[in-house]
Design a protein around this motif. Structure first.
Motif, PDB file in Angstrom:
ATOM      1  N   ARG A  76       0.835  -1.207   0.000  1.00 55.21           N
ATOM      2  CA  ARG A  76       0.000   0.000   0.000  1.00 55.21           C
ATOM      3  C   ARG A  76       0.870   1.257   0.000  1.00 55.21           C
ATOM      4  O   ARG A  76       0.598   2.218  -0.723  1.00 55.21           O
ATOM      5  CB  ARG A  76      -0.929   0.014   1.205  1.00 55.21           C
ATOM      6  CG  ARG A  76      -1.871   1.205   1.219  1.00 55.21           C
ATOM      7  CD  ARG A  76      -2.846   1.107   2.395  1.00 55.21           C
ATOM      8  NE  ARG A  76      -3.853   2.126   2.288  1.00 55.21           N
ATOM      9  CZ  ARG A  76      -3.715   3.370   2.763  1.00 55.21           C
ATOM     10  NH1 ARG A  76      -2.601   3.733   3.366  1.00 55.21           N
ATOM     11  NH2 ARG A  76      -4.700   4.250   2.625  1.00 55.21           N
ATOM     12  N   PRO A  88      -6.993   2.127  -1.768  1.00 60.43           N
ATOM     13  CA  PRO A  88      -8.035   1.763  -0.803  1.00 60.43           C
ATOM     14  C   PRO A  88      -7.578   2.035   0.630  1.00 60.43           C
ATOM     15  O   PRO A  88      -6.389   2.228   0.879  1.00 60.43           O
ATOM     16  CB  PRO A  88      -8.239   0.264  -1.051  1.00 60.43           C
ATOM     17  CG  PRO A  88      -7.004  -0.206  -1.709  1.00 60.43           C
ATOM     18  CD  PRO A  88      -6.443   0.964  -2.450  1.00 60.43           C
ATOM     19  N   PRO A  89      -8.505   2.025   1.563  1.00 58.49           N
ATOM     20  CA  PRO A  89      -8.137   2.227   2.972  1.00 58.49           C
ATOM     21  C   PRO A  89      -7.147   1.151   3.418  1.00 58.49           C
ATOM     22  O   PRO A  89      -6.998   0.121   2.762  1.00 58.49           O
ATOM     23  CB  PRO A  89      -9.462   2.074   3.718  1.00 58.49           C
ATOM     24  CG  PRO A  89     -10.519   2.200   2.695  1.00 58.49           C
ATOM     25  CD  PRO A  89      -9.933   1.807   1.389  1.00 58.49           C
ATOM     26  N   PRO A  90      -6.472   1.359   4.554  1.00 60.31           N
ATOM     27  CA  PRO A  90      -5.585   0.309   5.074  1.00 60.31           C
ATOM     28  C   PRO A  90      -6.336  -1.018   5.199  1.00 60.31           C
ATOM     29  O   PRO A  90      -7.553  -1.045   5.380  1.00 60.31           O
ATOM     30  CB  PRO A  90      -5.173   0.851   6.436  1.00 60.31           C
ATOM     31  CG  PRO A  90      -5.278   2.329   6.291  1.00 60.31           C
ATOM     32  CD  PRO A  90      -6.449   2.558   5.376  1.00 60.31           C
ATOM     33  N   PHE A  91      -5.603  -2.104   5.106  1.00 56.29           N
ATOM     34  CA  PHE A  91      -6.190  -3.444   5.029  1.00 56.29           C
ATOM     35  C   PHE A  91      -7.200  -3.722   6.136  1.00 56.29           C
ATOM     36  O   PHE A  91      -8.297  -4.183   5.876  1.00 56.29           O
ATOM     37  CB  PHE A  91      -5.077  -4.489   5.039  1.00 56.29           C
ATOM     38  CG  PHE A  91      -5.566  -5.870   4.759  1.00 56.29           C
ATOM     39  CD1 PHE A  91      -5.947  -6.244   3.487  1.00 56.29           C
ATOM     40  CD2 PHE A  91      -5.646  -6.809   5.774  1.00 56.29           C
ATOM     41  CE1 PHE A  91      -6.400  -7.528   3.219  1.00 56.29           C
ATOM     42  CE2 PHE A  91      -6.090  -8.089   5.521  1.00 56.29           C
ATOM     43  CZ  PHE A  91      -6.465  -8.457   4.240  1.00 56.29           C
ATOM     44  N   GLY A  92      -6.842  -3.469   7.386  1.00 59.60           N
ATOM     45  CA  GLY A  92      -7.774  -3.731   8.477  1.00 59.60           C
ATOM     46  C   GLY A  92      -7.235  -3.265   9.814  1.00 59.60           C
ATOM     47  O   GLY A  92      -6.045  -2.991   9.952  1.00 59.60           O
ATOM     48  N   TRP A 101     -12.504  -4.040   8.043  1.00 65.69           N
ATOM     49  CA  TRP A 101     -11.691  -4.321   6.873  1.00 65.69           C
ATOM     50  C   TRP A 101     -11.854  -3.272   5.794  1.00 65.69           C
ATOM     51  O   TRP A 101     -12.844  -2.554   5.749  1.00 65.69           O
ATOM     52  CB  TRP A 101     -12.019  -5.722   6.339  1.00 65.69           C
ATOM     53  CG  TRP A 101     -11.815  -6.738   7.396  1.00 65.69           C
ATOM     54  CD1 TRP A 101     -12.772  -7.391   8.110  1.00 65.69           C
ATOM     55  CD2 TRP A 101     -10.568  -7.183   7.948  1.00 65.69           C
ATOM     56  NE1 TRP A 101     -12.209  -8.215   9.053  1.00 65.69           N
ATOM     57  CE2 TRP A 101     -10.860  -8.108   8.971  1.00 65.69           C
ATOM     58  CE3 TRP A 101      -9.238  -6.883   7.672  1.00 65.69           C
ATOM     59  CZ2 TRP A 101      -9.863  -8.733   9.719  1.00 65.69           C
ATOM     60  CZ3 TRP A 101      -8.239  -7.515   8.407  1.00 65.69           C
ATOM     61  CH2 TRP A 101      -8.565  -8.435   9.417  1.00 65.69           C
ATOM     62  N   TRP A 102     -10.900  -3.220   4.905  1.00 66.79           N
ATOM     63  CA  TRP A 102     -10.816  -2.240   3.830  1.00 66.79           C
ATOM     64  C   TRP A 102     -12.054  -2.227   2.937  1.00 66.79           C
ATOM     65  O   TRP A 102     -12.379  -1.220   2.344  1.00 66.79           O
ATOM     66  CB  TRP A 102      -9.570  -2.497   2.994  1.00 66.79           C
ATOM     67  CG  TRP A 102      -9.598  -3.829   2.301  1.00 66.79           C
ATOM     68  CD1 TRP A 102      -9.255  -5.042   2.829  1.00 66.79           C
ATOM     69  CD2 TRP A 102     -10.016  -4.084   0.976  1.00 66.79           C
ATOM     70  NE1 TRP A 102      -9.435  -6.039   1.919  1.00 66.79           N
ATOM     71  CE2 TRP A 102      -9.899  -5.465   0.752  1.00 66.79           C
ATOM     72  CE3 TRP A 102     -10.484  -3.289  -0.059  1.00 66.79           C
ATOM     73  CZ2 TRP A 102     -10.233  -6.068  -0.444  1.00 66.79           C
ATOM     74  CZ3 TRP A 102     -10.811  -3.890  -1.258  1.00 66.79           C
ATOM     75  CH2 TRP A 102     -10.685  -5.262  -1.439  1.00 66.79           C
ATOM     76  N   ASP A 103     -12.759  -3.332   2.841  1.00 63.70           N
ATOM     77  CA  ASP A 103     -13.930  -3.419   1.960  1.00 63.70           C
ATOM     78  C   ASP A 103     -15.236  -3.158   2.707  1.00 63.70           C
ATOM     79  O   ASP A 103     -16.303  -3.569   2.274  1.00 63.70           O
ATOM     80  CB  ASP A 103     -13.970  -4.777   1.276  1.00 63.70           C
ATOM     81  CG  ASP A 103     -14.018  -5.941   2.262  1.00 63.70           C
ATOM     82  OD1 ASP A 103     -13.968  -5.702   3.505  1.00 63.70           O
ATOM     83  OD2 ASP A 103     -14.100  -7.094   1.814  1.00 63.70           O
ATOM     84  N   ASP A 104     -15.156  -2.481   3.851  1.00 69.14           N
ATOM     85  CA  ASP A 104     -16.312  -2.110   4.682  1.00 69.14           C
ATOM     86  C   ASP A 104     -17.012  -3.296   5.334  1.00 69.14           C
ATOM     87  O   ASP A 104     -18.184  -3.208   5.681  1.00 69.14           O
ATOM     88  CB  ASP A 104     -17.333  -1.282   3.882  1.00 69.14           C
ATOM     89  CG  ASP A 104     -16.810   0.090   3.549  1.00 69.14           C
ATOM     90  OD1 ASP A 104     -16.026   0.639   4.348  1.00 69.14           O
ATOM     91  OD2 ASP A 104     -17.176   0.621   2.479  1.00 69.14           O
ATOM     92  N   TYR A 124      -7.144  -7.538  -2.071  1.00 70.34           N
ATOM     93  CA  TYR A 124      -6.653  -6.212  -1.697  1.00 70.34           C
ATOM     94  C   TYR A 124      -5.551  -5.761  -2.655  1.00 70.34           C
ATOM     95  O   TYR A 124      -5.550  -4.621  -3.131  1.00 70.34           O
ATOM     96  CB  TYR A 124      -6.141  -6.228  -0.255  1.00 70.34           C
ATOM     97  CG  TYR A 124      -5.759  -4.869   0.262  1.00 70.34           C
ATOM     98  CD1 TYR A 124      -6.731  -3.944   0.622  1.00 70.34           C
ATOM     99  CD2 TYR A 124      -4.427  -4.507   0.412  1.00 70.34           C
ATOM    100  CE1 TYR A 124      -6.387  -2.689   1.114  1.00 70.34           C
ATOM    101  CE2 TYR A 124      -4.070  -3.260   0.904  1.00 70.34           C
ATOM    102  CZ  TYR A 124      -5.055  -2.364   1.256  1.00 70.34           C
ATOM    103  OH  TYR A 124      -4.707  -1.125   1.735  1.00 70.34           O
ATOM    104  N   ARG A 127      -6.722  -4.501  -5.940  1.00 74.53           N
ATOM    105  CA  ARG A 127      -7.202  -3.110  -5.888  1.00 74.53           C
ATOM    106  C   ARG A 127      -6.035  -2.127  -5.936  1.00 74.53           C
ATOM    107  O   ARG A 127      -6.137  -1.051  -6.497  1.00 74.53           O
ATOM    108  CB  ARG A 127      -8.003  -2.856  -4.610  1.00 74.53           C
ATOM    109  CG  ARG A 127      -9.377  -3.447  -4.576  1.00 74.53           C
ATOM    110  CD  ARG A 127     -10.406  -2.631  -5.355  1.00 74.53           C
ATOM    111  NE  ARG A 127     -10.546  -1.252  -4.957  1.00 74.53           N
ATOM    112  CZ  ARG A 127     -11.314  -0.791  -3.993  1.00 74.53           C
ATOM    113  NH1 ARG A 127     -12.051  -1.620  -3.292  1.00 74.53           N
ATOM    114  NH2 ARG A 127     -11.366   0.499  -3.730  1.00 74.53           N
TER     115      ARG A 127
END
Length: 140
Positions: A76, A88-92, A101-104, A124, A127
């Motif tokens: 990342r 994307p946001p940090p993994f988790g 988690w990054w995928d909400d 991840y 992405r």
């Protein structure tokens, strides 16, 4: 234009001996991890042509570490520094006993502990590096 007044807590600027609560008070804790001699988790990503100067001779870059947390974190950081994708946001992370988690999505236990861990890491990384070939290896 009015000047803003900055207020600093007295303990952060008070001159004196190095005591708890004073600026500069620092005590390093013992090192918890042993130095990494060999990566047990690796992700090899084939980079686009414009990033080849940063790649290995075969055009790929390998992110490695002792666990998948380090791999996704370093991937990342690389994507953020060298690509123009929307990272994307940090993994988790864990907050109040739940994993976010990054995928909400949220879970009670870490998704990196189960048999589908590699699938989550691969999703991840796809992405982070869309349309790139990604190869994962877990030698733990």
């Amino acid at each position: 234009m009015t000047a803003k007044k900055w207020v600093v807590h007295p303990n952060r600027s008070q001159i004196g001996v190095d005591e708890p609560g004073r600026n500069g008070h620092y005590r390093p804790g013992p090192r918890r991890r042993r130095p990494v001699t060999e990566s047990t988790c690796t992700a090899r990503v084939v980079l686009p042509r414009r990033l080849r100067p940063l790649a290995d001779p075969d055009g790929s870059l390998t992110f490695g570490g002792q666990d998948w947390w380090f791999v996704v974190g370093s991937a990342r950081a690389f994507a953020r520094a060298y690509t123009n994708i929307e990272v994307p946001p940090p993994f988790g992370f864990m907050d109040r006993g739940r994993w976010w988690w990054w995928d909400d999505t949220t879970t009670e236990v870490s998704i990196l502990e189960g048999p589908e861990a590699l699938g989550h890491v691969e999703a991840y990384l796809k992405r982070l590096f869309p349309r790139r070939s990604i190869t994962l290896a877990d030698r733990r």
